[in-house]
Design an enzyme around this catalytic site. Structure first.
Site, short mmCIF file in Angstrom:
data_model
loop_
_atom_site.label_atom_id
_atom_site.label_comp_id
_atom_site.label_asym_id
_atom_site.label_seq_id
_atom_site.Cartn_x
_atom_site.Cartn_y
_atom_site.Cartn_z
CD GLU A 41 -2.56 1.24 2.68
OE1 GLU A 41 -3.04 0.17 3.15
OE2 GLU A 41 -2.65 2.33 3.27
NE ARG A 45 0.65 8.85 5.71
CZ ARG A 45 0.74 8.28 6.88
NH1 ARG A 45 1.83 8.41 7.60
NH2 ARG A 45 -0.25 7.57 7.34
CE LYS A 129 -5.51 3.29 8.05
NZ LYS A 129 -4.46 3.69 7.13
#
Ligand code: 3PG
Length: 207
Positions: A41, A45, A129
């Site tokens: 993943e 960012r 999540k």
């Protein structure tokens, strides 16, 4: 359950990586595949997230790849066009979630409360999540949610490492764990050794 969730569940752990320099993306992804963990993943960012996803998918088409820290629709488009197979967000942004659902994109929004789980259920979601897992109640939080939400699965992330990931994976409502601890540092041999050790722990401890 769809192919993405089946794969996440089969592999049990997802390495979350924030790539600073695009040239490290493919070697890191190759290391994961060679360690027996063909999943990554890549978080949005850093400025090279999109490029990294594109390069990884081109060089290692067999890897299962998702985009993390996706905060906007624009990032969803970039991630999917680059080759991402699923979208992960730290929180529950209805705009992002609804956009993904409308476009048949697998989305895994972050939740830290029963209210947000209900927002997702209302939209037909079954997997969330749980972030940031360790500071939001850890395994006890997930045990408490198993009663009211008995068909829902979670991917705890945030503060998870080798000392606690098995406590999560042992819960029936945990689909998989995710985290950055798996790929800490720049030493690819060390990362490979760590992953092989973690996979062998999973094999011996998780049914
Ligand atoms: C994420 O974006 O999923 C998290 O920041 C990962 O959390 P961790 O760094 O504590 O594993």
């Amino acid at each position: 359950m769809n192919e993405v969730f089946n794969t996440l569940n089969k592999l049990k752990i997802t390495p979350v990586v924030s790539i600073q320099d695009a040239k490290f993306a493919v070697p890191l992804a190759k290391t994961l595949v060679n360690s027996g963990l063909p999943i990554i993943e890549v978080t949005f960012r850093t400025a090279v997230a999109e490029k990294s996803i594109k390069n990884i998918k081109k060089e290692i088409p067999e890897i299962f790849i998702g985009a993390g820290t996706v905060l906007t629709i624009k990032q969803v488009d970039k991630a999917i066009n680059a080759g991402s197979q699923f979208i992960v967000s730290p929180g529950f942004n209805p705009t992002v979630v609804d956009y993904c659902i409308k476009n048949n994109i697998v989305v895994i929004p972050g939740i830290d409360s029963p209210t947000l789980v209900e927002w997702g259920i209302e939209r037909g979601l079954e997997v969330f999540k749980f972030f940031p897992a360790e500071v939001c109640g850890g395994p006890s939080f997930l045990k408490a949610l198993a009663g009211p939400f008995n068909n829902i699965k979670f991917i705890p992330t945030g503060g998870i490492d080798e000392t606690n990931f098995l406590d999560y994976l042992k819960l029936d409502n945990v689909l998989a764990c995710a985290g950055s601890w798996l790929t800490k540092g720049n030493n690819l041999d060390q990362i490979k050794t760590n992953i092989i050790r973690v996979l062998s722990l999973i094999k011996s401890e998780i049914k």
